[in-house]
Write a protein that holds these residues in place. Structure first.
Motif, PDB file in Angstrom:
ATOM      1  N   ARG A   1       5.919   4.964 -14.287  1.00  0.00           N
ATOM      2  CA  ARG A   1       7.245   4.343 -14.356  1.00  0.00           C
ATOM      3  C   ARG A   1       7.330   3.040 -13.568  1.00  0.00           C
ATOM      4  O   ARG A   1       8.094   2.147 -13.920  1.00  0.00           O
ATOM      5  CB  ARG A   1       8.302   5.335 -13.849  1.00  0.00           C
ATOM      6  CG  ARG A   1       8.457   6.568 -14.729  1.00  0.00           C
ATOM      7  CD  ARG A   1       9.606   7.441 -14.253  1.00  0.00           C
ATOM      8  NE  ARG A   1       9.785   8.604 -15.124  1.00  0.00           N
ATOM      9  CZ  ARG A   1      10.744   9.521 -14.961  1.00  0.00           C
ATOM     10  NH1 ARG A   1      11.608   9.397 -13.948  1.00  0.00           N
ATOM     11  NH2 ARG A   1      10.830  10.541 -15.795  1.00  0.00           N
ATOM     12  N   VAL A   2       6.612   2.956 -12.499  1.00  0.00           N
ATOM     13  CA  VAL A   2       6.633   1.753 -11.668  1.00  0.00           C
ATOM     14  C   VAL A   2       5.229   1.157 -11.684  1.00  0.00           C
ATOM     15  O   VAL A   2       4.278   1.772 -11.200  1.00  0.00           O
ATOM     16  CB  VAL A   2       7.057   2.067 -10.219  1.00  0.00           C
ATOM     17  CG1 VAL A   2       7.066   0.791  -9.384  1.00  0.00           C
ATOM     18  CG2 VAL A   2       8.427   2.724 -10.208  1.00  0.00           C
TER      19      VAL A   2
ATOM     20  N   ASN B   1       2.182  -1.977 -11.269  1.00  0.00           N
ATOM     21  CA  ASN B   1       1.635  -2.756 -10.157  1.00  0.00           C
ATOM     22  C   ASN B   1       2.410  -4.037  -9.926  1.00  0.00           C
ATOM     23  O   ASN B   1       2.593  -4.465  -8.778  1.00  0.00           O
ATOM     24  CB  ASN B   1       0.162  -3.056 -10.434  1.00  0.00           C
ATOM     25  CG  ASN B   1      -0.472  -3.906  -9.366  1.00  0.00           C
ATOM     26  OD1 ASN B   1      -0.682  -5.104  -9.556  1.00  0.00           O
ATOM     27  ND2 ASN B   1      -0.775  -3.305  -8.222  1.00  0.00           N
ATOM     28  N   GLN B   2       2.885  -4.672 -10.999  1.00  0.00           N
ATOM     29  CA  GLN B   2       3.609  -5.930 -10.844  1.00  0.00           C
ATOM     30  C   GLN B   2       4.934  -5.726 -10.117  1.00  0.00           C
ATOM     31  O   GLN B   2       5.323  -6.551  -9.276  1.00  0.00           O
ATOM     32  CB  GLN B   2       3.838  -6.571 -12.206  1.00  0.00           C
ATOM     33  CG  GLN B   2       2.539  -7.027 -12.881  1.00  0.00           C
ATOM     34  CD  GLN B   2       2.752  -7.610 -14.257  1.00  0.00           C
ATOM     35  OE1 GLN B   2       3.883  -7.727 -14.728  1.00  0.00           O
ATOM     36  NE2 GLN B   2       1.673  -7.974 -14.926  1.00  0.00           N
ATOM     37  N   ALA B   3       5.625  -4.641 -10.417  1.00  0.00           N
ATOM     38  CA  ALA B   3       6.872  -4.338  -9.705  1.00  0.00           C
ATOM     39  C   ALA B   3       6.600  -4.080  -8.232  1.00  0.00           C
ATOM     40  O   ALA B   3       7.358  -4.527  -7.353  1.00  0.00           O
ATOM     41  CB  ALA B   3       7.563  -3.130 -10.336  1.00  0.00           C
ATOM     42  N   VAL B   4       5.513  -3.386  -7.952  1.00  0.00           N
ATOM     43  CA  VAL B   4       5.142  -3.112  -6.558  1.00  0.00           C
ATOM     44  C   VAL B   4       4.819  -4.416  -5.840  1.00  0.00           C
ATOM     45  O   VAL B   4       5.229  -4.633  -4.684  1.00  0.00           O
ATOM     46  CB  VAL B   4       3.953  -2.134  -6.499  1.00  0.00           C
ATOM     47  CG1 VAL B   4       3.378  -2.064  -5.087  1.00  0.00           C
ATOM     48  CG2 VAL B   4       4.387  -0.751  -6.952  1.00  0.00           C
ATOM     49  N   ASN B   5       4.078  -5.309  -6.497  1.00  0.00           N
ATOM     50  CA  ASN B   5       3.754  -6.596  -5.887  1.00  0.00           C
ATOM     51  C   ASN B   5       5.010  -7.400  -5.571  1.00  0.00           C
ATOM     52  O   ASN B   5       5.124  -8.025  -4.511  1.00  0.00           O
ATOM     53  CB  ASN B   5       2.854  -7.406  -6.820  1.00  0.00           C
ATOM     54  CG  ASN B   5       1.446  -6.864  -6.878  1.00  0.00           C
ATOM     55  OD1 ASN B   5       1.027  -6.099  -6.012  1.00  0.00           O
ATOM     56  ND2 ASN B   5       0.702  -7.249  -7.898  1.00  0.00           N
TER      57      ASN B   5
ATOM     58  N   SER C   1       0.830  -1.208   0.000  1.00  0.00           N
ATOM     59  CA  SER C   1       0.000   0.000   0.000  1.00  0.00           C
ATOM     60  C   SER C   1       0.864   1.259   0.000  1.00  0.00           C
ATOM     61  O   SER C   1       0.579   2.225  -0.714  1.00  0.00           O
ATOM     62  CB  SER C   1      -0.928  -0.001   1.218  1.00  0.00           C
ATOM     63  OG  SER C   1      -1.812  -1.106   1.181  1.00  0.00           O
ATOM     64  N   LEU C   2       1.926   1.249   0.802  1.00  0.00           N
ATOM     65  CA  LEU C   2       2.824   2.412   0.860  1.00  0.00           C
ATOM     66  C   LEU C   2       3.501   2.656  -0.481  1.00  0.00           C
ATOM     67  O   LEU C   2       3.573   3.792  -0.954  1.00  0.00           O
ATOM     68  CB  LEU C   2       3.867   2.200   1.952  1.00  0.00           C
ATOM     69  CG  LEU C   2       3.360   2.277   3.395  1.00  0.00           C
ATOM     70  CD1 LEU C   2       4.448   1.825   4.366  1.00  0.00           C
ATOM     71  CD2 LEU C   2       2.898   3.689   3.728  1.00  0.00           C
ATOM     72  N   LEU C   3       3.986   1.587  -1.091  1.00  0.00           N
ATOM     73  CA  LEU C   3       4.628   1.727  -2.400  1.00  0.00           C
ATOM     74  C   LEU C   3       3.619   2.194  -3.443  1.00  0.00           C
ATOM     75  O   LEU C   3       3.951   2.981  -4.334  1.00  0.00           O
ATOM     76  CB  LEU C   3       5.251   0.403  -2.829  1.00  0.00           C
ATOM     77  CG  LEU C   3       6.449  -0.082  -2.010  1.00  0.00           C
ATOM     78  CD1 LEU C   3       6.914  -1.451  -2.498  1.00  0.00           C
ATOM     79  CD2 LEU C   3       7.599   0.919  -2.090  1.00  0.00           C
ATOM     80  N   GLY C   4       2.383   1.694  -3.330  1.00  0.00           N
ATOM     81  CA  GLY C   4       1.353   2.132  -4.257  1.00  0.00           C
ATOM     82  C   GLY C   4       1.089   3.622  -4.156  1.00  0.00           C
ATOM     83  O   GLY C   4       0.897   4.304  -5.161  1.00  0.00           O
ATOM     84  N   ALA C   5       1.094   4.124  -2.939  1.00  0.00           N
ATOM     85  CA  ALA C   5       0.832   5.553  -2.730  1.00  0.00           C
ATOM     86  C   ALA C   5       2.025   6.426  -3.102  1.00  0.00           C
ATOM     87  O   ALA C   5       1.851   7.560  -3.556  1.00  0.00           O
ATOM     88  CB  ALA C   5       0.458   5.800  -1.271  1.00  0.00           C
TER      89      ALA C   5
END
Length: 436
Positions: free
Chosen positions: A411-412, A414-418, A401-405
């Motif tokens: 550039r980044v 959803n898959q990289a965030v996951n 959630s933090l990375l999403g926000a």
């Protein structure tokens, strides 16, 4: 027929590459038209009037043959003959099986199943032929291992094929050869019941995931390969832990899908997860499985790899349920400021979603920590170990959630965030292992 030359590599020795070079030369210079050309031509070959597909495949075979045979003259054994034969035959026979079935049906799952079945049978036969030439045993103790390697080669070939063009069989055969070599180097202990049940269950679950639309063809194959590696390299507990995420996460994506689509929070591709999505959530767990199998060979402790696996899987489960369930409720708040935002905003959370994520992490923690008497647990330490996995899952969900926000956007993705979130969840689990 060209691929079958790989099964003769032990007898041909240093000359194992010669037949492949001969085929490549004959196909490039000697077959330019006629019935044979039409039979062998792949898409694009007719426009260029060259059998580039067959030539590339033969040259890839020649390169693998050189890599498998020549270093033996210097006392080194790089690519095993079994891996060479299994990969080359899995790719070629898989293509043959798919082509024959395509004359009767256009159903994609049936075509993929034909590819995998034909590729597995041919890869197994190739390995047996190699062992008969080298004097290696072919008995009740080795056939299950050879079957696993054959199935892994065919599934990997089908997966790679789904991601590249049909003319890229040469790329597929090289990648599969090195993947099979890696599986063989791990020296997994494979019994007949384990491989039989593992193949049957993973195949059935793969079909169900494709049939109900929770995975694309590539995503289904990725999941089947992952599940097969988990049960063979890890064990039943590892398999059930990973499958809990695949099954429940997939169903959660389809749950009230139309409503989520209207709200703009639905999973893309009609909820069918592709290879990228599956790997983004499972890559850390798969690395942990392979590391666990390799640990005895590297004199490394295996326990932290179990926590890495469980923590990453708990994160994937918690994050998926949090997103899929939480997206159905109004009033989401941005995790960094707790201000109300529109549904679907990156980094937005709801208390219902957080609760669903906690339940998912609890399920994974229970499966990973409680095994006896049915199967060995993924993590040892009882309730404390399970609690560590749950805490890691919640921590990883929060990181997502933090990375999403903070960084998710153009550039980044959803898959990289996951992936980063599962890595963080796994790291937290390992850190807590040191305390537990």
């Amino acid at each position: 027929m060209v691929a079958a030359l790989a099964a003769l590599a032990p007898t041909l020795g240093d000359a194992a590459a010669v037949p492949f070079f001969a085929v490549a030369g004959a196909a490039f210079f000697g077959v330019r038209d006629g019935e044979l050309f039409e039979t062998l031509a792949l898409p694009g070959d007719r426009e260029e009037e060259r059998l580039y597909g067959l030539v590339s495949f033969a040259l890839a075979g020649a390169g693998l043959a050189l890599f498998a045979s020549l270093p033996r003259a210097f006392g080194r054994v790089p690519l095993p003959y079994e891996a060479f034969a299994a990969a080359t035959l899995a790719v070629a026979a898989g293509r043959l099986g798919r082509t024959l079935l395509s004359r009767e049906t256009s159903d994609e799952f049936t075509l993929v199943a034909g590819y995998v079945a034909a590729g597995t049978a041919a890869a197994l036969a190739g390995q047996v032929a190699v062992r008969l030439q080298t004097g290696a045993p072919v008995d009740g103790a080795t056939v299950p291992l050879l079957t696993f390697l054959a199935a892994a080669a065919a599934l990997t070939a089908a997966l790679v094929r789904s991601l590249v063009f049909s003319r890229d069989a040469h790329i597929t055969s090289v990648l599969v050869a090195f993947a099979t070599w890696g599986f063989l180097a791990l020296e997994p202990t494979v019994g007949a019941p384990l491989i039989a049940v593992g193949l049957a269950v993973t195949g059935a679950l793969g079909y169900v995931s494709f049939a109900i639309g929770t995975a694309s063809v590539a995503g289904m194959l990725t999941g089947v390969v992952s599940a097969l590696l988990a049960v063979v390299l890890g064990g039943v507990g590892w398999f059930l832990t990973l499958m809990s995420f695949y099954a429940i996460g997939g169903l959660a994506s389809k749950y009230r899908f139309d409503e989520k689509a209207e709200r703009g929070v639905a999973q893309e591709n009609e909820g069918a997860r592709g290879t990228g999505n599956v790997l983004a959530n499972s890559a850390v767990a798969l690395a942990a499985v392979v590391g666990y199998a390799a640990a005895p060979h590297l004199a490394l402790p295996a326990a932290p790899l179990g926590f890495l696996f469980a923590g990453a899987t708990a994160t994937a489960m918690a994050d998926t349920l949090s997103s899929e369930i939480g997206g159905l409720f109004d009033g989401p708040r941005l995790v960094t400021t707790l201000r109300r935002v529109e549904p679907g905003t990156d980094g937005a959370i709801t208390w219902q979603g957080e609760l669903a994520g906690l339940v998912g992490a609890l399920l994974v923690g229970a499966l990973a920590a409680v095994g006896a008497p049915l199967f060995d647990p993924v993590v040892s330490g009882g309730v404390a170990a399970g609690g560590a996995v749950v805490a890691a899952g919640v921590a990883g969900m929060t990181v997502d959630s933090l990375l999403g926000a903070l960084i998710e956007g153009d550039r980044v993705g959803n898959q990289a965030v996951n992936f980063l979130a599962t890595l963080a969840g796994g790291a937290v689990a390992v850190a807590l292992w040191a305390v537990v």
